[in-house]
Design an enzyme around this catalytic site. Structure first.
Site, mmCIF file in Angstrom:
data_model
loop_
_atom_site.group_PDB
_atom_site.id
_atom_site.type_symbol
_atom_site.label_atom_id
_atom_site.label_comp_id
_atom_site.label_asym_id
_atom_site.label_seq_id
_atom_site.Cartn_x
_atom_site.Cartn_y
_atom_site.Cartn_z
ATOM 1 C CG HIS A 1 -1.667 1.244 1.475
ATOM 2 N ND1 HIS A 1 -2.975 1.415 1.101
ATOM 3 C CD2 HIS A 1 -1.285 2.411 2.055
ATOM 4 C CE1 HIS A 1 -3.374 2.642 1.438
ATOM 5 N NE2 HIS A 1 -2.358 3.259 2.027
ATOM 6 C CD GLU A 2 2.041 3.386 3.827
ATOM 7 O OE1 GLU A 2 2.189 4.471 3.229
ATOM 8 O OE2 GLU A 2 1.112 3.186 4.631
ATOM 9 C CD GLU B 1 -4.746 6.534 2.172
ATOM 10 O OE1 GLU B 1 -4.357 5.404 2.484
ATOM 11 O OE2 GLU B 1 -3.964 7.467 1.944
HETATM 12 ZN ZN LIG Z 1 -2.206 5.268 2.522
#
Ligand SMILES: [Zn+2]
Length: 280
Positions: A140-141, A197
């Site tokens: 995710h990062e 996100e």
């Molecule tokens: Zn994030």
């Protein structure tokens, strides 16, 4: 006479700002985000973003000691290398100088700065069940970095600021200034963070699956994360930068079949990887 001079000065200011915006838009690059294919607008260069990332990473490493937890370090090295390899296959990381560090702190967060500078705090690893959950967080990062969300945010802030100056110069009206400020914050910047996100989730899910980690670990982690009875730290730290709600978890579940196809094709499979013992 004075008012005519003032008026033409105001006009000149507006023209100069508009010219700057036009020139800046000419210099900007429009790019397609890997994995999701979304078109994005960037005023910053990748080398500028990466130099900021490298500088900031050194500051973090000076602020927090590197963890001596052998279990955490080995897990991050293993899953970091696996995800780095599949991220490099996307062909967008030629200028990355990858680094993976576990920082010793109770903070429950992780990040990847532009240029591939990944840090995971030991505090968040204390709440992970296994290496696959770490793989999702790292994926995710890295998704944020590959999608150049930092540069995109800087670019939007530049445009937002210029817009505010323009409104102020043209209308000289404080109420309009305030409406513009609140309107752009709520209408542009906040939804943009939520969409960041979701995009990082999608990229992270695909990366972890291609790297050979079971994609279902993505939502088991976040479900525990948001249901944690003592979850105040989560809200204060990671959720402030990574808002997570039921929609986001549902999206991960819906995207799992596509990720599972990638997982099935992965040449090396770690499954859920090592289960953490959390021994210090
Ligand atoms: Zn994030």
């Amino acid at each position: 006479m004075i008012s005519a001079v003032k008026h033409s000065f105001k006009h000149l200011q507006a023209v100069l700002i508009l010219s700057f915006i036009v020139v800046a838009c000419g210099l900007c690059s429009c790019r397609s985000v890997p994995v999701t294919g979304r078109s994005q607008f960037l005023l910053t260069t990748e080398s500028y973003e990466n130099s900021l990332g490298a500088e900031s990473y050194e500051e973090y490493k000076q602020e927090y000691p590197v963890s001596t937890n052998a279990e955490y370090n080995a897990a991050l090295e293993r899953c970091g290398n696996a995800i780095k390899a599949v991220a490099n296959d996307l062909g967008e990381t030629d200028d990355f100088e990858w680094e993976f560090t576990v920082l010793d702190s109770e903070i429950k967060n992780a990040f990847c700065l532009p240029g591939g500078k990944v840090a995971v705090y030991s505090g968040i690893m204390d709440d992970m069940a296994n290496e696959a959950e770490l793989a999702f967080v790292v994926g995710h990062e890295i998704g944020h970095a590959i999608a150049r969300h930092g540069g995109e945010r800087m670019s939007r802030t530049i445009v937002q600021t210029l817009g505010a100056v323009l409104v102020s110069v043209i209308f000289e009206n404080e109420t309009l200034d305030a409406i513009y400020g609140t309107g752009t914050e709520i209408g542009i910047m906040l939804p943009y963070s939520r969409s960041n996100e979701s995009e990082a989730d999608m990229i992270g899910l695909i990366l972890m699956a291609r790297a050979g980690y079971d994609p279902s670990a993505s939502y088991t982690f976040w479900k525990r994360f948001t249901n944690d009875a003592e979850g105040e730290n989560w809200v204060d730290t990671i959720l402030s930068t990574h808002p997570c709600d039921s929609d986001r978890i549902q999206a991960m579940e819906e995207n799992e079949p596509a990720a599972r196809e990638e997982y099935n094709r992965a040449p090396t499979k770690y499954g859920f990887g090592k289960t953490f013992t959390h021994k210090k």
